[in-house]
Design an enzyme around this catalytic site. Structure first.
Site, PDB file in Angstrom:
ATOM      1  N   THR A 177      -3.223   1.183  -0.939  1.00 58.78           N
ATOM      2  CA  THR A 177      -4.660   1.124  -1.380  1.00 58.78           C
ATOM      3  C   THR A 177      -5.497   1.301   0.092  1.00 58.78           C
ATOM      4  O   THR A 177      -4.885   1.113   1.305  1.00 58.78           O
ATOM      5  CB  THR A 177      -5.226  -0.040  -1.848  1.00 58.78           C
ATOM      6  OG1 THR A 177      -4.539  -0.356  -3.088  1.00 58.78           O
ATOM      7  CG2 THR A 177      -6.702  -0.504  -1.883  1.00 58.78           C
ATOM      8  N   GLY A 210      -2.710  -6.699  -7.043  1.00 62.21           N
ATOM      9  CA  GLY A 210      -3.928  -6.765  -7.403  1.00 62.21           C
ATOM     10  C   GLY A 210      -4.259  -8.161  -8.203  1.00 62.21           C
ATOM     11  O   GLY A 210      -5.164  -8.768  -8.079  1.00 62.21           O
ATOM     12  N   ARG A 227      -3.878  -1.199 -17.166  1.00 58.19           N
ATOM     13  CA  ARG A 227      -3.865  -2.264 -16.375  1.00 58.19           C
ATOM     14  C   ARG A 227      -4.996  -2.012 -15.214  1.00 58.19           C
ATOM     15  O   ARG A 227      -5.320  -0.963 -14.855  1.00 58.19           O
ATOM     16  CB  ARG A 227      -2.733  -2.314 -15.532  1.00 58.19           C
ATOM     17  CG  ARG A 227      -2.687  -3.563 -14.578  1.00 58.19           C
ATOM     18  CD  ARG A 227      -2.724  -2.835 -13.178  1.00 58.19           C
ATOM     19  NE  ARG A 227      -2.676  -3.870 -12.016  1.00 58.19           N
ATOM     20  CZ  ARG A 227      -2.944  -3.687 -10.768  1.00 58.19           C
ATOM     21  NH1 ARG A 227      -3.350  -2.550 -10.477  1.00 58.19           N
ATOM     22  NH2 ARG A 227      -2.799  -4.671  -9.775  1.00 58.19           N
TER      23      ARG A 227
HETATM   24  N1  ASP Z   1      -4.632  -3.991  -4.742  1.00 62.79           N
HETATM   25  C1  ASP Z   1      -3.919  -2.573  -5.531  1.00 62.79           C
HETATM   26  C2  ASP Z   1      -3.741  -2.904  -6.890  1.00 62.79           C
HETATM   27  O1  ASP Z   1      -3.190  -3.917  -7.300  1.00 62.79           O
HETATM   28  C3  ASP Z   1      -2.780  -2.031  -4.685  1.00 62.79           C
HETATM   29  C4  ASP Z   1      -2.872  -1.833  -3.280  1.00 62.79           C
HETATM   30  O2  ASP Z   1      -3.469  -2.744  -2.686  1.00 62.79           O
HETATM   31  O3  ASP Z   1      -1.833  -1.248  -2.860  1.00 62.79           O
HETATM   32  O4  ASP Z   1      -4.152  -2.080  -7.806  1.00 62.79           O
END
Ligand code: ASP
Length: 320
Positions: A183, A235, A211
């Site tokens: 992310t 997440g 999700r």
């Molecule tokens: N936090 C994000 C998620 O779970 C993934 C990430 O941080 O790369 O969708």
């Protein structure tokens, strides 16, 4: 108070491109550093020229979304059904307003939709609503798929989706098979002392349809006039800790940013969470934390650019 009567403060900026396991290749690290520094240079010069924290955050998120290396916008990971669904949110610490889109498809820059929604009475839209909004705003249809992410998904499909997450960054020669997350996030303090934060993601990769990522929730992206935090990592872990909001609220209640980060990361570590976060407070303190192996973050402290790419001293929290 109007801007002309306010004292100018030194702008600050911190950005991230995800957290997870170590990158497989040294080349991967150098390329990520280059990508992050390019964004820091571009966005920091905007802040110095008087751009608002919100403008800087949106620009930083757009640049990171456009970089195929990161799991947001172009280069987003695929979900279990082979589709890309992205989530992004923006919070302006001065107005105290949160906006975002959840599981939007076929747009280039989800953060732009979050920006539009800042002024809307309905500020967080899910898949159907965001598609409808994209149509209304006449946002051109865009395919965010890259060959590397498709290859990663096909390999995973052949392996019967045993991995729980996709690679932290897309690495051409040595696909980052053990890593997770990717992310992007941007936190800025402008010359008026205003804070803003934005976070954008393609999700975990290979997840169930529907999700919901933390990135478009206050657990993953939160700001007040006192502090602003963007998270990355699993997440579900971030939501369970309510990490961004927890750190920001602690600062608002009088804790220093360092203490708020330290307490929150100590709790997350005890609870065996896998996550990272970047933070700024209104006095210009920069902080970052991780329970995961690496955090891909870079910052400008007013004097120089620094990063966390090789930060591995066993500490949970760093401060500048
Ligand atoms: N936090 C994000 C998620 O779970 C993934 C990430 O941080 O790369 O969708």
């Amino acid at each position: 108070m109007t801007s002309s009567t306010q004292t100018q403060v030194q702008p600050k900026l911190i950005i991230h491109g995800g957290a997870g396991s170590s990158l497989q290749s040294k080349g991967g690290l150098a390329a990520v550093r280059r990508s992050l520094y390019n964004v820091i240079e571009d966005v920091y010069s905007m802040l110095v020229s008087g751009a608002s924290a919100r403008e800087a955050v949106v620009r930083g998120c757009q640049l990171l979304e456009d970089d195929p290396r990161f799991n947001a916008g172009t280069g987003s990971v695929l979900q279990s059904d082979g589709q890309i669904r992205m989530s992004a949110s923006l919070m302006d610490g001065t107005s105290g307003r949160f906006s975002g889109v959840i599981n939007v498809s076929r747009v280039k820059n989800p953060i732009e939709m979050a920006l539009f929604l800042q002024e809307s009475p309905d500020r967080v839209l899910s898949d159907h609503g965001s598609l409808e909004l994209a149509r209304e705003l006449q946002i051109p249809s865009y395919n965010a798929l890259t060959d590397l992410r498709l290859k990663e998904w096909i390999e995973e499909r052949e392996d019967k989706f045993k991995r729980t997450m996709a690679g932290v960054v897309a690495e051409p020669e040595t696909p980052d098979l053990e890593a997770g997350r990717g992310t992007i996030g941007v936190v800025a303090l402008d010359t008026l002392g205003h804070l803003a934060v934005g976070t954008s993601t393609g999700g975990k990769g290979f997840e169930r349809i529907g999700r919901v990522s933390d990135s478009a929730t206050p657990a993953g992206n939160y700001a007040t006039k006192y502090a602003a935090v963007s998270c990355t990592g699993i997440g579900e872990d971030i939501i369970d800790e309510c990490l961004a909001a927890k750190i920001v609220v602690r600062v608002g209640d009088g804790m220093s940013l360092q203490e708020a980060m330290w307490r929150s990361f100590t709790e997350a570590s005890k609870n065996q969470r896998d996550l990272g976060a970047i933070a700024l407070d209104c006095t210009g303190k920069i902080s970052y934390g991780k329970t995961s192996e690496i955090l891909l973050a870079a910052y400008h402290n007013g004097q120089s650019i620094g990063d966390t790419l090789e930060w591995n001293d066993g500490e949970l929290v760093g401060i500048d």
